[in-house]
Motif scaffolding. Structure first.
Motif, PDB file in Angstrom:
ATOM      1  N   CYS B 132       0.845  -1.193   0.000  1.00 11.49           N
ATOM      2  CA  CYS B 132       0.000   0.000   0.000  1.00 11.49           C
ATOM      3  C   CYS B 132       0.888   1.253   0.000  1.00 11.49           C
ATOM      4  N   ILE B 133       0.350   2.322  -0.548  1.00  9.34           N
ATOM      5  CA  ILE B 133       0.919   3.647  -0.318  1.00  9.34           C
ATOM      6  C   ILE B 133       0.434   4.100   1.054  1.00  9.34           C
ATOM      7  N   GLY B 134       1.353   4.555   1.903  1.00  8.59           N
ATOM      8  CA  GLY B 134       0.977   5.001   3.250  1.00  8.59           C
ATOM      9  C   GLY B 134       1.110   6.499   3.378  1.00  8.59           C
ATOM     10  N   ILE B 135       0.139   7.106   4.046  1.00  5.42           N
ATOM     11  CA  ILE B 135       0.137   8.560   4.259  1.00  5.42           C
ATOM     12  C   ILE B 135      -0.083   8.810   5.744  1.00  5.42           C
ATOM     13  N   SER B 136       0.718   9.686   6.341  1.00  7.03           N
ATOM     14  CA  SER B 136       0.450  10.047   7.739  1.00  7.03           C
ATOM     15  C   SER B 136       0.714  11.523   7.939  1.00  7.03           C
ATOM     16  N   MET B 137      -0.085  12.116   8.794  1.00  6.24           N
ATOM     17  CA  MET B 137       0.111  13.521   9.133  1.00  6.24           C
ATOM     18  C   MET B 137      -0.417  13.762  10.541  1.00  6.24           C
ATOM     19  N   GLY B 155       1.038  24.126  13.989  1.00  7.91           N
ATOM     20  CA  GLY B 155       2.255  23.406  14.347  1.00  7.91           C
ATOM     21  C   GLY B 155       3.141  23.211  13.116  1.00  7.91           C
ATOM     22  N   THR B 156       4.209  22.463  13.293  1.00  9.54           N
ATOM     23  CA  THR B 156       5.069  22.171  12.142  1.00  9.54           C
ATOM     24  C   THR B 156       4.391  21.140  11.237  1.00  9.54           C
ATOM     25  N   ASN B 157       3.261  20.631  11.659  1.00 10.39           N
ATOM     26  CA  ASN B 157       2.324  19.796  10.902  1.00 10.39           C
ATOM     27  C   ASN B 157       2.917  19.012   9.725  1.00 10.39           C
ATOM     28  N   PRO B 158       3.581  17.889  10.023  1.00  8.73           N
ATOM     29  CA  PRO B 158       4.266  17.138   8.973  1.00  8.73           C
ATOM     30  C   PRO B 158       3.327  16.308   8.096  1.00  8.73           C
ATOM     31  N   ILE B 159       3.814  16.046   6.891  1.00  9.61           N
ATOM     32  CA  ILE B 159       3.142  15.142   5.941  1.00  9.61           C
ATOM     33  C   ILE B 159       4.166  14.075   5.559  1.00  9.61           C
ATOM     34  N   ALA B 160       3.786  12.797   5.674  1.00  9.96           N
ATOM     35  CA  ALA B 160       4.664  11.718   5.203  1.00  9.96           C
ATOM     36  C   ALA B 160       3.908  10.864   4.192  1.00  9.96           C
ATOM     37  N   VAL B 161       4.594  10.511   3.114  1.00 11.61           N
ATOM     38  CA  VAL B 161       4.010   9.646   2.078  1.00 11.61           C
ATOM     39  C   VAL B 161       5.050   8.578   1.724  1.00 11.61           C
ATOM     40  N   ALA B 162       4.691   7.306   1.905  1.00 11.80           N
ATOM     41  CA  ALA B 162       5.598   6.203   1.582  1.00 11.80           C
ATOM     42  C   ALA B 162       5.009   5.412   0.417  1.00 11.80           C
ATOM     43  N   ILE B 163       5.819   5.186  -0.617  1.00  9.66           N
ATOM     44  CA  ILE B 163       5.339   4.542  -1.844  1.00  9.66           C
ATOM     45  C   ILE B 163       6.261   3.376  -2.183  1.00  9.66           C
ATOM     46  N   PRO B 164       5.682   2.172  -2.343  1.00  9.02           N
ATOM     47  CA  PRO B 164       6.537   1.009  -2.595  1.00  9.02           C
ATOM     48  C   PRO B 164       7.096   0.980  -4.007  1.00  9.02           C
ATOM     49  N   ALA B 165       8.310   0.427  -4.148  1.00  7.12           N
ATOM     50  CA  ALA B 165       8.894   0.166  -5.461  1.00  7.12           C
ATOM     51  C   ALA B 165       9.259  -1.323  -5.498  1.00  7.12           C
ATOM     52  N   PRO B 289      -2.250  -3.435 -11.729  1.00 10.08           N
ATOM     53  CA  PRO B 289      -1.535  -4.598 -11.190  1.00 10.08           C
ATOM     54  C   PRO B 289      -0.262  -4.171 -10.447  1.00 10.08           C
ATOM     55  N   GLY B 290      -0.049  -4.751  -9.250  1.00  6.29           N
ATOM     56  CA  GLY B 290       1.042  -4.326  -8.379  1.00  6.29           C
ATOM     57  C   GLY B 290       2.410  -4.377  -9.052  1.00  6.29           C
ATOM     58  N   GLY B 291       2.661  -5.438  -9.828  1.00  4.83           N
ATOM     59  CA  GLY B 291       3.967  -5.584 -10.470  1.00  4.83           C
ATOM     60  C   GLY B 291       4.231  -4.464 -11.468  1.00  4.83           C
ATOM     61  N   GLU B 292       3.183  -4.116 -12.210  1.00  4.76           N
ATOM     62  CA  GLU B 292       3.276  -3.032 -13.189  1.00  4.76           C
ATOM     63  C   GLU B 292       3.601  -1.710 -12.487  1.00  4.76           C
ATOM     64  N   PHE B 293       2.860  -1.438 -11.410  1.00  2.85           N
ATOM     65  CA  PHE B 293       3.090  -0.201 -10.663  1.00  2.85           C
ATOM     66  C   PHE B 293       4.526  -0.141 -10.173  1.00  2.85           C
ATOM     67  N   LYS B 294       4.973  -1.232  -9.566  1.00  2.23           N
ATOM     68  CA  LYS B 294       6.304  -1.217  -8.946  1.00  2.23           C
ATOM     69  C   LYS B 294       7.410  -1.081  -9.984  1.00  2.23           C
ATOM     70  N   SER B 295       7.224  -1.690 -11.156  1.00  7.23           N
ATOM     71  CA  SER B 295       8.308  -1.564 -12.130  1.00  7.23           C
ATOM     72  C   SER B 295       8.346  -0.135 -12.686  1.00  7.23           C
ATOM     73  N   HIS B 296       7.192   0.511 -12.793  1.00  2.49           N
ATOM     74  CA  HIS B 296       7.219   1.929 -13.198  1.00  2.49           C
ATOM     75  C   HIS B 296       7.806   2.810 -12.084  1.00  2.49           C
ATOM     76  N   MET B 297       7.564   2.458 -10.818  1.00  2.76           N
ATOM     77  CA  MET B 297       8.203   3.221  -9.723  1.00  2.76           C
ATOM     78  C   MET B 297       9.726   3.080  -9.817  1.00  2.76           C
ATOM     79  N   ASP B 298      10.208   1.869 -10.078  1.00  4.60           N
ATOM     80  CA  ASP B 298      11.658   1.693 -10.272  1.00  4.60           C
ATOM     81  C   ASP B 298      12.173   2.615 -11.369  1.00  4.60           C
ATOM     82  N   ASN B 299      11.413   2.680 -12.469  1.00  2.00           N
ATOM     83  CA  ASN B 299      11.815   3.526 -13.589  1.00  2.00           C
ATOM     84  C   ASN B 299      11.800   5.001 -13.194  1.00  2.00           C
ATOM     85  N   TRP B 300      10.741   5.400 -12.472  1.00  2.00           N
ATOM     86  CA  TRP B 300      10.634   6.787 -11.994  1.00  2.00           C
ATOM     87  C   TRP B 300      11.866   7.126 -11.144  1.00  2.00           C
ATOM     88  N   ILE B 301      12.126   6.267 -10.172  1.00  2.00           N
ATOM     89  CA  ILE B 301      13.213   6.523  -9.215  1.00  2.00           C
ATOM     90  C   ILE B 301      14.568   6.569  -9.925  1.00  2.00           C
TER      91      ILE B 301
END
Lengths: 358, 358
Positions: B132-137, B155-165, B289-301
């Motif tokens: 999953c993509i995770g978001i916390s604030m 406050g300093t009100n942080p935003i965190a976003v974690a995205i799997p590759a 599809p998860g595999g498709e997403f992750k391989s495009h994330m690898d390419n993005w990164i």
């Protein structure tokens, strides 16, 4: 010149119909463009009509798209825009997000194979009348350099969030993830004035105050401007917009995003289809009773608006205040148009045999 | 001094147990604190242990909370943290968001009646192993002045976003919505060095380079620093964090957020319960599809990491790169602690009869 918004709307709609759009789509696209002019975001209004038409001439915008949901779950969907105008595909995707929110609390729609969707705030505000928080974002032509990069890899990638209140007007944040929008640079170019530091870097990646820096091979800078002032945060936010809009949907991302201007060719090795958008709708009563939420929003808004200002009389603003004020004015007094925009519109009018109102 | 992370973890856990936390909660809270020290975000690590204990002494943190879902739909929930440690309430809320994502594609949880949740990135990263993509604030003690405001309302009100590759490490954005975090100011205070422009304003609302500006009644500034550099955008983002975390959940917002420091009393007229957080989980295969997403994330990164840098050898970073590098180092070589932090920990050790490792 200044022109009544209804006349400008009718003209824009008629041009779009003459260019091949069905009546319903032309009406919607014209409404989205006019909403930008009315809110004072003239860089995203009728000034862009010629640009959209040129993309139709090139066959890069499909005037009669058959959009299609290609994947979905109860709270998500991916919509293929069939290369249609983002001005039309955007509201359809937002509608889908709202419908899902009605069913399961929230709805999230990522869009591929679309084009420039105009003013982000318009789409997010569609959620308000259904008592939803609306979120919209899009990627865009690469004009922005990540922190430490000489290359332009990201667009101005805006984020809009619209939140309903009760007696107070809604909170409407609509922001590019750059220090300044490209439209502001164009104003400085016309005035031959310098840009503030932190807006632009030159072709070598060095800071510059030249408003022509971007046109001469440089780049816009992410919100923050430089590392010391947090440009890595603007870069990070812009990246999230790019990934949600395009890696989730299967659109082009980063440097592969097709340029808005028709004279530049899209990348020869696309990584997806068209450009991407991302929309969200969250029903407020999926969290707490709607009346309770709205009365606390009223309290939030009035507390912030009445904060002690640094300069007396220069009050703290709520996101959406300046645009709403302009809209009230322009609805009554008419929409001001710059001379070059009027020229472009007259040219379109004569090409498509639509009278430009005088 | 430098200390092995396992030893620091055991010490922290033992102190929390001695202070009244059940073993399982103490373990989790110690893990969240250590994850901050390991990632080099030492302002949110064990340096804060004394602060949490003081809130327990004051009865403002409940060591044995009974959390409760008070409202939910298939994709949303509001969790009441029963005044527990945010370090423990946060992961529970994130878990709930992930479970909902498994059911309907996405899950969104707003939390009230909580306390400081530590490092935002930890919570967002919990989503990664479930693809999953995770978001916390979270909102936080008011230290930040909105654009044009003399008062501190956010406050300093942080935003965190974690995205799997896939082969690449995940994308992990974890940012305060201010120009600079308060921890960076504290470093400058110790060095008696000036702060860069755009970080701080003084008690009258004027820009200052005094790193003691905030302590002397001034304020931190939203990302952007001033209006010309887009501070209204940082202010807008911070406001969205505040509203999602607290107006949606029924926590305190804006200037009503209870201070982290125990020597300052919470507002006498609260508008909600405790502080608020907001968590999101989006299953990547709810979009494609998860595999498709992750391989495009690898390419993005890899495309971004290999962008041409402004300075040779000073490469473009992906959000999460610097923290991951530090974690690899500190896991092997031990966690560095500043002298005043060691003193605080030794004091806690002697109070709770837990040996501080030497």
């Amino acid at each position: 010149m200044v022109i009544a918004h209804e006349q400008l709307f009718q003209f824009t709609k008629s041009v779009l119909i003459a260019a091949g759009c069905p009546e319903k789509e032309a009406r919607l696209a014209a409404e989205v463009l006019l909403s930008a002019d009315l809110r004072g975001v003239d860089s995203h209004g009728v000034a862009r009509l010629k640009g959209y038409i040129r993309l139709m001439d090139k066959g890069r915008v499909n005037t009669k798209p058959e959009t299609k949901v290609i994947h979905e779950t109860p709270s998500t969907a991916v919509l293929d825009g069939d290369a249609g105008l983002g001005l039309v595909v955007g509201p359809e995707a937002m509608r889908l997000a709202i419908d899902k929110a009605k069913q399961v609390g929230t709805g999230w729609v990522s869009v591929r194979n679309s084009n420039h969707f105009g003013i982000a705030g318009y789409h997010s505000m569609l959620a308000l009348k259904d008592d939803c928080i609306g979120i919209s974002m899009t990627n865009a032509s690469p004009l922005v350099a990540p922190t430490f990069s000489k290359e332009r890899l990201l667009g101005t990638n805006p984020i809009a969030v619209a939140i309903p209140a009760d007696k107070e007007p809604p909170f409407v944040l609509d922001m590019a993830t750059t220090t300044a929008a490209n439209g502001k640079l164009e104003v400085l170019q016309r005035k031959k004035a310098e840009a503030p530091s932190g807006w632009v870097q030159d072709a070598d990646g060095n800071p510059t105050v030249d408003p022509l820096g971007v046109k001469n091979g440089g780049a816009l800078l992410p919100l923050g401007g430089d590392r010391e002032h947090g440009s890595h945060k603007g870069y990070g936010l812009s990246s999230v917009v790019d990934i949600f809009s395009a890696v989730l949907s299967g659109a082009n991302y980063g440097p592969w995003v097709p340029p808005f201007v028709a004279f530049m060719e899209p990348a020869a090795d696309p990584v997806g289809k068209g450009i991407g958008h991302f929309f969200g709708a969250m029903r407020i009563d999926a969290f707490r009773p709607g009346g309770e939420f709205k009365s606390h929003m009223d309290n939030w808004i009035s507390r912030f608006r009445n904060a002690e200002p640094v300069i007396k009389g220069h009050d703290v603003l709520i996101p959406g205040d300046p645009e709403r004020k302009l809209e009230q004015k322009y609805r009554t007094e008419g929409v001001p148009l710059l001379d070059p925009v009027v020229e472009d519109l007259k040219e379109l009018g004569s090409r498509f045999e639509v009278n430009f109102p005088t």
